[in-house]
Design an enzyme around this catalytic site. Structure first.
Site, PDB file in Angstrom:
ATOM      1  N   SER A 150       0.790  -1.241   0.000  1.00  0.00           N
ATOM      2  CA  SER A 150       0.000   0.000   0.000  1.00  0.00           C
ATOM      3  C   SER A 150       0.814   1.279   0.000  1.00  0.00           C
ATOM      4  CB  SER A 150      -0.944  -0.005   1.206  1.00  0.00           C
ATOM      5  OG  SER A 150      -0.204  -0.228   2.395  1.00  0.00           O
ATOM      6  N   ASP A 204      -3.582  -8.365   8.712  1.00  0.00           N
ATOM      7  CA  ASP A 204      -2.241  -8.565   9.258  1.00  0.00           C
ATOM      8  C   ASP A 204      -1.550  -9.704   8.493  1.00  0.00           C
ATOM      9  OD1 ASP A 204       0.026  -8.971  10.692  1.00  0.00           O
ATOM     10  OD2 ASP A 204      -0.978  -9.608  12.543  1.00  0.00           O
ATOM     11  N   ALA A 205      -0.565  -9.332   7.678  1.00  0.00           N
ATOM     12  CA  ALA A 205       0.098 -10.319   6.808  1.00  0.00           C
ATOM     13  C   ALA A 205       0.824 -11.402   7.602  1.00  0.00           C
ATOM     14  CB  ALA A 205       1.093  -9.603   5.889  1.00  0.00           C
ATOM     15  N   TYR A 240      18.408  -3.172   2.632  1.00  0.00           N
ATOM     16  CA  TYR A 240      19.177  -1.936   2.520  1.00  0.00           C
ATOM     17  C   TYR A 240      20.546  -2.155   3.141  1.00  0.00           C
ATOM     18  CZ  TYR A 240      20.532   2.950   2.878  1.00  0.00           C
ATOM     19  OH  TYR A 240      21.211   4.134   2.753  1.00  0.00           O
ATOM     20  N   TYR A 279      22.218   1.022  10.992  1.00  0.00           N
ATOM     21  CA  TYR A 279      21.470   0.215  10.021  1.00  0.00           C
ATOM     22  C   TYR A 279      22.127  -1.145   9.781  1.00  0.00           C
ATOM     23  CZ  TYR A 279      17.881  -0.958   6.826  1.00  0.00           C
ATOM     24  OH  TYR A 279      16.808  -1.608   6.272  1.00  0.00           O
TER      25      TYR A 279
HETATM   26  P1  NAD Z   1       6.511   1.431   4.037  1.00  0.00           P
HETATM   27  O1  NAD Z   1       6.316   1.793   5.461  1.00  0.00           O
HETATM   28  O2  NAD Z   1       6.268   2.482   3.009  1.00  0.00           O
HETATM   29  O3  NAD Z   1       5.561   0.181   3.643  1.00  0.00           O
HETATM   30  C1  NAD Z   1       5.304  -0.855   4.495  1.00  0.00           C
HETATM   31  C2  NAD Z   1       4.158  -1.707   3.981  1.00  0.00           C
HETATM   32  O4  NAD Z   1       3.969  -2.817   4.885  1.00  0.00           O
HETATM   33  C3  NAD Z   1       2.788  -0.999   3.905  1.00  0.00           C
HETATM   34  O5  NAD Z   1       2.095  -1.459   2.769  1.00  0.00           O
HETATM   35  C4  NAD Z   1       2.075  -1.490   5.163  1.00  0.00           C
HETATM   36  O6  NAD Z   1       0.656  -1.476   5.085  1.00  0.00           O
HETATM   37  C5  NAD Z   1       2.596  -2.901   5.221  1.00  0.00           C
HETATM   38  N1  NAD Z   1       2.465  -3.518   6.547  1.00  0.00           N
HETATM   39  C6  NAD Z   1       3.073  -3.164   7.703  1.00  0.00           C
HETATM   40  N2  NAD Z   1       2.709  -4.033   8.698  1.00  0.00           N
HETATM   41  C7  NAD Z   1       1.869  -4.937   8.126  1.00  0.00           C
HETATM   42  C8  NAD Z   1       1.191  -6.079   8.599  1.00  0.00           C
HETATM   43  N3  NAD Z   1       1.271  -6.486   9.862  1.00  0.00           N
HETATM   44  N4  NAD Z   1       0.417  -6.759   7.725  1.00  0.00           N
HETATM   45  C9  NAD Z   1       0.285  -6.374   6.430  1.00  0.00           C
HETATM   46  N5  NAD Z   1       0.942  -5.311   5.921  1.00  0.00           N
HETATM   47  C10 NAD Z   1       1.719  -4.606   6.756  1.00  0.00           C
HETATM   48  O7  NAD Z   1       7.953   0.803   3.944  1.00  0.00           O
HETATM   49  P2  NAD Z   1       9.093   0.769   2.822  1.00  0.00           P
HETATM   50  O8  NAD Z   1      10.123   1.777   3.181  1.00  0.00           O
HETATM   51  O9  NAD Z   1       8.530   0.738   1.455  1.00  0.00           O
HETATM   52  O10 NAD Z   1       9.758  -0.647   3.161  1.00  0.00           O
HETATM   53  C11 NAD Z   1       9.432  -1.832   2.485  1.00  0.00           C
HETATM   54  C12 NAD Z   1      10.649  -2.736   2.470  1.00  0.00           C
HETATM   55  O11 NAD Z   1      11.699  -2.096   1.732  1.00  0.00           O
HETATM   56  C13 NAD Z   1      11.214  -3.010   3.871  1.00  0.00           C
HETATM   57  O12 NAD Z   1      11.695  -4.323   3.916  1.00  0.00           O
HETATM   58  C14 NAD Z   1      12.380  -2.032   3.948  1.00  0.00           C
HETATM   59  O13 NAD Z   1      13.381  -2.451   4.855  1.00  0.00           O
HETATM   60  C15 NAD Z   1      12.876  -2.090   2.518  1.00  0.00           C
HETATM   61  N6  NAD Z   1      13.736  -0.952   2.114  1.00  0.00           N
HETATM   62  C16 NAD Z   1      13.355   0.325   2.370  1.00  0.00           C
HETATM   63  C17 NAD Z   1      14.213   1.387   2.028  1.00  0.00           C
HETATM   64  C18 NAD Z   1      13.856   2.826   2.312  1.00  0.00           C
HETATM   65  O14 NAD Z   1      14.735   3.684   2.223  1.00  0.00           O
HETATM   66  N7  NAD Z   1      12.614   3.115   2.603  1.00  0.00           N
HETATM   67  C19 NAD Z   1      15.433   1.109   1.393  1.00  0.00           C
HETATM   68  C20 NAD Z   1      15.759  -0.206   1.094  1.00  0.00           C
HETATM   69  C21 NAD Z   1      14.908  -1.236   1.474  1.00  0.00           C
END
Ligand code: NAD
Length: 398
Positions: free
Chosen positions: A54, A115-116, A229, A239
């Site tokens: 989302s 909740d996934a 990351y 990190y």
């Molecule tokens: P985000 O917070 O934008 O998205 C998180 C998503 O997880 C949302 O869709 C949320 O609804 C969902 N979610 C959370 N808890 C949940 C649950 N219990 N059940 C179902 N859905 C749930 O996060 P993001 O930054 O896009 O991170 C996504 C992945 O990418 C993570 O693994 C993060 O470590 C990785 N990542 C992020 C970055 C960054 O800079 N943001 C960089 C590299 C990797």
């Protein structure tokens, strides 16, 4: 509820409401970023499950799969619907918009707001996949969560963002007061490390793949990908070497297990993609990272190398996941989308600016203003073209 004008409400730095039209425009912009690069859909992905679909990288993955490949998508996420007078959460509005655009463009999209981590979400996803999709070519795992209820034991785990082994002192932006201050983070306890691994590590990813495989819902040659990351040395103590980094190492180990136990039998693959740092709700919560995210775009933009979630996912899906594309990986088998971020000239520029940043010059020598605007735009605020005085319907359905 009658339509009403929605103004940003914040608690400190965090927005506690969301604007449906701003979120809708964000989704439209991401779709346009895909369509403009792939006017006719690529081949290779027909049925795609995105867990964490989302916001952030998961939403961009879903858009890349649907509009870049014409794939049928199922998105799983955990978002708050509106409850008058409160608006829904941004991820809820993003998904409502995604469904609207998918209907317009005759793309199949199903969503599960659950909740996934639970068995119930896996069961319901399996039903939808069997009924409407099957078999899956790709499973994207993009959860970022502060807690997890373990589906077998009911135990509740909370993740923490702390260094491991020793305390870490650096400077950070105190987001509420916009002050650049020294911060010392105390090391996590062993329990906190284990709990963070339980939330953000690979166990749940593996559970999803096992459940899908057992039900015969993965296509021959199916792939699964989870996001990680690494970042530059300045953020390693919090990190890469911190609690979250331990969880990411567990994700690497899970990729190997999923590959050996499941994907190898299907002639498929399980990979971790190391993505660049972008502004999302998850990344802004990590100490020190907001300062880094205020410097990184300056160095990248100057070189024409800056990317947001959708540009990163466009690269991942088109260059590594489409038919005929051979994924390029590092020695550990990971896809590296952080190549531009980690370029020595980019990092040298950040390292040169870092010690010079103070409260007084924060808005002059860093892109903190852009960071703040981008953060607010995650909630649909300060989005170009939106009239924030106009009434909008906030009670949307998925
Ligand atoms: P985000 O917070 O934008 O998205 C998180 C998503 O997880 C949302 O869709 C949320 O609804 C969902 N979610 C959370 N808890 C949940 C649950 N219990 N059940 C179902 N859905 C749930 O996060 P993001 O930054 O896009 O991170 C996504 C992945 O990418 C993570 O693994 C993060 O470590 C990785 N990542 C992020 C970055 C960054 O800079 N943001 C960089 C590299 C990797």
């Amino acid at each position: 509820m009658p339509a009403q004008a929605v103004k940003r409400k914040s608690r400190g730095f965090i927005c506690i409401n969301a604007h449906p039209e701003g979120c809708r425009r964000n989704v439209a912009r991401q779709i346009a970023a895909i369509i403009s690069h792939a006017p006719s859909p690529r081949a290779g992905l027909r049925n795609v499950l995105v867990i964490g679909a989302s916001t952030g990288y998961g939403l961009a993955s879903r858009i890349a799969a649907a509009w870049g490949f014409g794939a049928r998508t199922l998105g799983v996420f955990f978002e708050r619907p509106s409850e008058a007078p409160k608006t829904a959460s941004a991820g809820f509005y993003n998904t409502a918009a995604l469904h609207e655009f998918a209907r317009r463009d005759r793309l199949f999209a199903a969503s599960l707001n659950m909740d996934a981590f639970s068995d119930a979400a896996k069961r319901q996803a399996i039903e939808i996949i069997r009924r409407e999709m099957m078999p899956l070519d790709l499973v994207v795992y993009s959860l970022a969560s502060p807690r997890r209820v373990h589906p077998k034991t009911g135990q509740v785990f909370s993740s923490v963002l702390k260094p491991v082994g020793a305390s870490f002192t650096n400077k950070t932006i105190e987001l509420d007061s916009e002050k650049v201050v020294p911060v010392t983070l105390q090391p996590a306890t062993e329990q906190e490390v284990a709990d963070t691994v339980a939330v953000m590590g690979g166990e749940d990813w593996e559970m999803w793949l096992s459940a899908l495989y057992d039900e015969g819902l993965l296509a021959d040659g199916a792939r699964t990908i989870a996001y990680s990351y690494i970042g530059p040395a300045v953020t390693w103590p919090i990190y890469r070497d911190g609690t979250i980094g331990q969880a990411k190492k567990d994700l690497d180990a899970a990729a190997l297990r999923i590959r050996a136990r499941i994907m190898a039998r299907l002639g498929g693959a399980a990979r971790v993609s190391v993505n660049k740092a972008v502004v999302t709700q998850a990344s802004a919560a990590i100490p020190v990272v907001p300062l880094y995210l205020s410097l990184l775009p300056l160095a990248l933009r100057k070189r024409g190398l800056d990317e947001g979630c959708i540009e990163q996912m466009r690269r991942l899906f088109f260059d590594h996941l489409s038919d005929g594309a051979a994924p390029k990986t590092d020695d550990a088998g990971r896809i590296r989308l952080d190549d531009r971020e980690l370029r020595p000239d980019v990092q040298a520029e950040i390292a040169e600016l870092w010690p010079r940043v103070t409260t007084e010059n924060l808005r002059q020598i860093t892109a903190f203003g852009d960071f703040q605007r981008e953060f607010r735009s995650l909630f649909g605020f300060e989005v170009e073209g939106v009239d924030y005085d106009a009434p909008v319907e906030t009670d949307l359905a998925l």
